[in-house]
Write a protein that holds these residues in place. Structure first.
Motif, PDB file in Angstrom:
ATOM      1  N   GLU A   1     -12.793   0.104   5.421  1.00  0.00           N
ATOM      2  CA  GLU A   1     -12.629   1.409   4.509  1.00  0.00           C
ATOM      3  C   GLU A   1     -11.575   3.206   5.301  1.00  0.00           C
ATOM      4  O   GLU A   1     -11.100   2.144   6.441  1.00  0.00           O
ATOM      5  N   GLY A   2     -10.915   3.161   4.425  1.00  0.00           N
ATOM      6  CA  GLY A   2      -9.434   3.880   4.760  1.00  0.00           C
ATOM      7  C   GLY A   2      -8.661   3.291   3.760  1.00  0.00           C
ATOM      8  O   GLY A   2      -8.227   2.509   2.999  1.00  0.00           O
ATOM      9  N   ASP A   3      -7.439   4.661   3.704  1.00  0.00           N
ATOM     10  CA  ASP A   3      -6.389   4.435   2.618  1.00  0.00           C
ATOM     11  C   ASP A   3      -5.769   3.493   2.314  1.00  0.00           C
ATOM     12  O   ASP A   3      -5.129   2.838   2.102  1.00  0.00           O
ATOM     13  N   GLU A   4      -5.250   2.649   3.890  1.00  0.00           N
ATOM     14  CA  GLU A   4      -4.628   1.714   4.408  1.00  0.00           C
ATOM     15  C   GLU A   4      -4.911   0.816   2.664  1.00  0.00           C
ATOM     16  O   GLU A   4      -4.012   0.007   2.596  1.00  0.00           O
ATOM     17  N   TYR A   5      -5.911   0.496   2.951  1.00  0.00           N
ATOM     18  CA  TYR A   5      -7.094  -0.346   1.784  1.00  0.00           C
ATOM     19  C   TYR A   5      -6.408  -0.564   0.159  1.00  0.00           C
ATOM     20  O   TYR A   5      -6.546  -1.184   0.123  1.00  0.00           O
ATOM     21  N   ALA A   6      -6.349   1.065   0.650  1.00  0.00           N
ATOM     22  CA  ALA A   6      -6.914   1.821  -0.874  1.00  0.00           C
ATOM     23  C   ALA A   6      -5.272   1.593  -2.040  1.00  0.00           C
ATOM     24  O   ALA A   6      -4.962   2.017  -2.717  1.00  0.00           O
TER      25      ALA A   6
ATOM     26  N   LYS B   1       3.514  -0.609  -1.723  1.00  0.00           N
ATOM     27  CA  LYS B   1       2.668   0.244  -1.950  1.00  0.00           C
ATOM     28  C   LYS B   1       2.414   1.160  -2.851  1.00  0.00           C
ATOM     29  O   LYS B   1       3.122   1.278  -4.105  1.00  0.00           O
ATOM     30  N   VAL B   2       1.333   1.933  -3.779  1.00  0.00           N
ATOM     31  CA  VAL B   2       0.454   2.937  -4.396  1.00  0.00           C
ATOM     32  C   VAL B   2       1.174   4.013  -3.914  1.00  0.00           C
ATOM     33  O   VAL B   2       0.801   4.738  -3.080  1.00  0.00           O
TER      34      VAL B   2
ATOM     35  N   HIS C   1      -2.501  -0.080  -1.191  1.00  0.00           N
ATOM     36  CA  HIS C   1      -1.630  -1.132  -1.054  1.00  0.00           C
ATOM     37  C   HIS C   1      -2.399  -2.407  -2.705  1.00  0.00           C
ATOM     38  O   HIS C   1      -3.236  -2.638  -2.070  1.00  0.00           O
ATOM     39  N   VAL C   2      -1.333  -2.810  -2.938  1.00  0.00           N
ATOM     40  CA  VAL C   2      -1.827  -3.635  -4.196  1.00  0.00           C
ATOM     41  C   VAL C   2      -2.462  -4.588  -3.064  1.00  0.00           C
ATOM     42  O   VAL C   2      -2.277  -5.845  -2.973  1.00  0.00           O
ATOM     43  N   VAL C   3      -3.296  -5.148  -3.834  1.00  0.00           N
ATOM     44  CA  VAL C   3      -4.408  -6.391  -3.786  1.00  0.00           C
ATOM     45  C   VAL C   3      -4.649  -7.090  -2.677  1.00  0.00           C
ATOM     46  O   VAL C   3      -5.339  -7.547  -2.148  1.00  0.00           O
ATOM     47  N   ALA C   4      -3.296  -7.215  -1.972  1.00  0.00           N
ATOM     48  CA  ALA C   4      -2.962  -7.792  -0.454  1.00  0.00           C
ATOM     49  C   ALA C   4      -4.309  -7.215   0.171  1.00  0.00           C
ATOM     50  O   ALA C   4      -4.577  -8.265   1.563  1.00  0.00           O
ATOM     51  N   PRO C   5      -4.646  -6.008   0.963  1.00  0.00           N
ATOM     52  CA  PRO C   5      -5.113  -5.674   1.796  1.00  0.00           C
ATOM     53  C   PRO C   5      -6.751  -6.278   1.315  1.00  0.00           C
ATOM     54  O   PRO C   5      -7.114  -7.333   2.448  1.00  0.00           O
ATOM     55  N   ALA C   6      -7.094  -6.338   0.636  1.00  0.00           N
ATOM     56  CA  ALA C   6      -8.807  -6.840   0.423  1.00  0.00           C
ATOM     57  C   ALA C   6      -8.508  -8.067   0.591  1.00  0.00           C
ATOM     58  O   ALA C   6      -9.230  -8.878   0.944  1.00  0.00           O
ATOM     59  N   ALA C   7      -7.513  -9.174  -0.181  1.00  0.00           N
ATOM     60  CA  ALA C   7      -7.484 -10.661   0.497  1.00  0.00           C
ATOM     61  C   ALA C   7      -7.433 -10.876   1.781  1.00  0.00           C
ATOM     62  O   ALA C   7      -8.322 -11.451   1.988  1.00  0.00           O
ATOM     63  N   GLU C   8      -6.648 -10.196   2.609  1.00  0.00           N
ATOM     64  CA  GLU C   8      -6.784 -10.489   3.673  1.00  0.00           C
ATOM     65  C   GLU C   8      -7.784  -9.958   4.629  1.00  0.00           C
ATOM     66  O   GLU C   8      -8.797 -10.973   5.427  1.00  0.00           O
TER      67      GLU C   8
END
Ligand SMILES: Cc1cc2nc3c(=O)[nH]c(=O)nc-3n(C[C@H](O)[C@H](O)[C@@H](O)COP(=O)(O)OP(=O)(O)OC[C@H]3O[C@@H](n4cnc5c(N)ncnc54)[C@H](O)[C@@H]3O)c2cc1C
Ligand SMILES: Nc1ncnc2c1ncn2[C@@H]1O[C@H](COP(=O)(O)O)[C@@H](O)[C@H]1O
Lengths: 316, 260
Positions: free
Chosen positions: A60-65, A178-179, A67-74
């Motif tokens: 959970e956290g802003d940095e996951y939300a 970055k969004v 940035h586009v796509v890559a955080p969830a894949a990581e």
């Protein structure tokens, strides 16, 4: 039983229906662990337990939300390495498929998109070529299967949903895009096109943007989403996001209503797996009638208002 | 601003697409090939960026020999040169393998700032190759763009979402994919068609590009089609002519099916 990771697809924390569908499917094949990435986990918690998540991995956290796509894949790749799950389920939405894509590269695994069913051994059923061909396919590595919304009926069955924080520091390469702003263009109100159980679509026969009110009125009388053929979106009568077909969205609702749509092969590619299809068109030769369960040959400007009125009457 | 546009040749969207029963791959030989439609928008966007900022546009295609027709079309629209990765060893390559091959081919093209792809191919319909490419290359992913603006080394896009769009920003080099809304592709002019014939076209084999053969082709693919069948045709339905009661009849049908 084998652990299956289910990436929670959510709108500001609230799980979308497809998430519940994936949990239901995963329970039939193993033990689902939900993976929550983004903001507002509190809004998801209860639903995930209700639909049988054994565990929930939370990032959970802003940095996951933001940035586009890559955080969830990581996050998914990290969990694949740490937990060795039997498979990963992701929603077959535009963003879900991209997350699956990057996860596939990171884990050297096959990805199967648009699965309408998953069987023993993670053999996926896909409708390809616009539903003209049905394919069974399989992926190596840790199979990453993208499930199409609306293909499984969600069934509740309580699970512990034991929470575990994901211990991961996002790499710099996951934060490259970055969004900086989010813009909502349409008002909510109507259901999502790909998740709706009824879709009412309008085409060239409408003759102008102003007549889409007829389609919206009919859709609202049934609690349906609104779609459009390419002819209508290209003419600027309705937003591109609502386009159904080969270059637009693929929908597979319980009921699809094609109003003033000829049913060219490219349009059919986006809707012909719908359970029930009805059509209104003044041209009796329109190809849409060849796949319609019920069709009315007539002028939509007469048929649709009468239909909308009848629906209101019958709903009483 | 040097741009590489990824263009795929796909079976004509008007043709009935089929799988080849022998190896369960797309039957590309028996149908006409056309440029994947959204890729025309990708080419157009690359040309517009070049016109605004200077630089060169290179077309990149992985595909069998006949895909050269599609490359010519992109060149006749105005792209400067092309790289065609063509090798029988690539037949049957899945999405993951395609992203590996394209990433390797990009390695042979010097000094690119942007890769622009379409958002989806009409045969595979996966919408995954651009995101995979960004991951393979370790560069920012600016996909599903309905608008692209470049300011020095900063690229900003409007990323199409279910409810509107997100504004997303990153630095070059980056991978962009575009959706249909972004522009209106130009038609090749007669002059463009003539000029295309003499534009440089490099053909690369798997070995030339340094593609790892264990990751491509039917054998190297991490996904496979186990079996397939034509969907049984829908049973024909009831068609009525509107005699002033068409709406009522339709409502009756909907009610009988419990939609009302
Ligand atoms: C209906 C369908 C659904 C699929 N679903 C998935 C999926 O969910 N996940 C996934 O990862 N993959 C998927 N694939 C790909 C699949 O896994 C297989 O790897 C396989 O069927 C290859 O695809 P193809 O039929 O397009 O092969 P091909 O027709 O060989 O095409 C594959 C790619 O290789 C190129 N190519 C072909 N011949 C050459 C050549 N001589 N030189 C250079 N390039 C060449 C083509 O242009 C294309 O880009 C799907 C394929 C099909 C047909
Ligand atoms: N074989 C290929 N050669 C060049 N570009 C490709 C190829 N396959 C996919 N692409 C690019 O990736 C985009 C998305 O394709 P897909 O992920 O297959 O839906 C396409 O619009 C192309 O720009």
């Amino acid at each position: 039983m084998a652990e299956i990771l289910v990436l929670v697809e959510h709108a500001d924390g609230t799980p979308k229906k497809v998430t519940l569908e994936m949990l239901t499917k995963a329970r039939a094949l193993g033990e689902p662990s939900a993976v929550f990435v983004g903001r507002n986990y509190a809004a998801a918690k209860e639903r995930l337990a209700e639909y049988g998540a054994q565990k929930v991995y939370v990032a959970e956290g802003d940095e996951y939300a933001d940035h586009v796509v890559a955080p969830a894949a990581e996050v998914l790749a990290h969990l694949v390495a740490e937990k060795s799950p039997a498979a990963v389920f992701v929603a077959s939405s535009a963003e879900g498929k991209e997350i699956a894509a990057r996860t596939a590269v990171k884990t050297s695994s096959g990805v199967l998109t648009d699965a309408v069913d998953v069987a023993e051994g993670f053999v996926a059923t896909q409708n390809v070529f616009g539903g003209a061909t049905v394919v069974q396919s399989r992926a190596q590595g840790t199979p990453i299967v993208c499930l199409r919304p609306n293909s499984t009926a969600p069934v509740a069955e309580a699970g512990p949903a034991a929470e575990e924080q994901v211990s991961l520091t996002l790499s710099d390469s996951a934060k490259l895009a970055k969004v900086v702003d989010r813009v909502v263009e349409e008002k909510g109100g109507r259901p999502d096109l790909t998740e709706a159980s009824i879709v009412v679509s309008g085409g060239r026969g409408l003759g102008g943007a102003e007549h889409f009110a007829l389609i919206e009125g009919l859709a609202d009388s049934l609690g349906a989403a609104v779609g459009a053929s390419r002819a209508a979106t290209d003419a600027g009568w309705y937003p591109h996001q609502n386009q159904v077909g080969q270059t637009g969205k693929t929908v597979s609702p319980q009921l699809y209503m094609a109003i003033g749509i000829s049913g060219a092969i490219q349009h059919r590619a986006g809707m012909q797996t719908s359970k029930t299809i009805v059509a209104v068109n003044k041209d009796p030769e329109a190809p849409i009638f060849s796949i319609a369960d019920f069709g009315v040959v007539g002028d939509l400007f007469n048929v649709v208002p009468q239909l909308t009125e009848e629906i209101a009457k019958r709903k009483g | 601003m040097n741009i590489v546009v990824c263009v795929k040749q796909v079976p004509d969207t008007w043709a009935e697409k089929k799988l080849d029963p022998t190896d369960k791959t797309v039957d590309r030989a028996s149908v006409d090939g056309v440029m994947n439609e959204i890729d025309e928008y990708a080419v157009e966007e690359a040309l517009r960026l070049k016109e605004a900022h200077g630089g060169e546009v290179t077309v990149l295609t992985m595909g069998p020999a006949k895909a050269v027709e599609t490359i010519r079309k992109a060149l006749s629209m105005g792209a400067d040169k092309a790289v065609h990765v063509s090798d029988d060893a690539l037949h049957g390559t899945d999405a993951l393998g395609t992203s590996h091959a394209l990433a390797k081919a990009l390695g042979t093209i010097e000094g690119w700032d942007l890769v622009i792809a379409g958002s989806e191919s009409t045969d595979a319909r996966m919408s995954v190759v651009p995101a995979m490419l960004a991951e393979q290359l370790g560069v920012p992913q600016l996909t599903m763009a309905r608008k692209v603006t470049v300011d020095g080394s900063t690229v900003r896009i409007e990323r199409q979402t279910e409810t509107g769009y997100d504004v997303v920003e990153a630095s070059t080099p980056a991978v962009v994919s575009v959706v249909e809304k972004i522009n209106e592709p130009r038609y090749p002019s007669f002059k463009g068609i003539m000029a295309a014939k003499s534009k440089p076209l490099t053909t690369l084999t798997v070995a030339d590009a340094g593609i790892d053969t264990s990751l491509v082709g039917l054998a190297g693919s991490k996904s496979e089609v186990v079996e397939f069948a034509a969907r049984p045709p829908r049973e024909s339905g009831t068609i009525v002519k509107d005699e002033g009661d068409g709406g009522t009849k339709l409502a009756e049908f909907l009610q009988s099916q419990k939609f009302i």
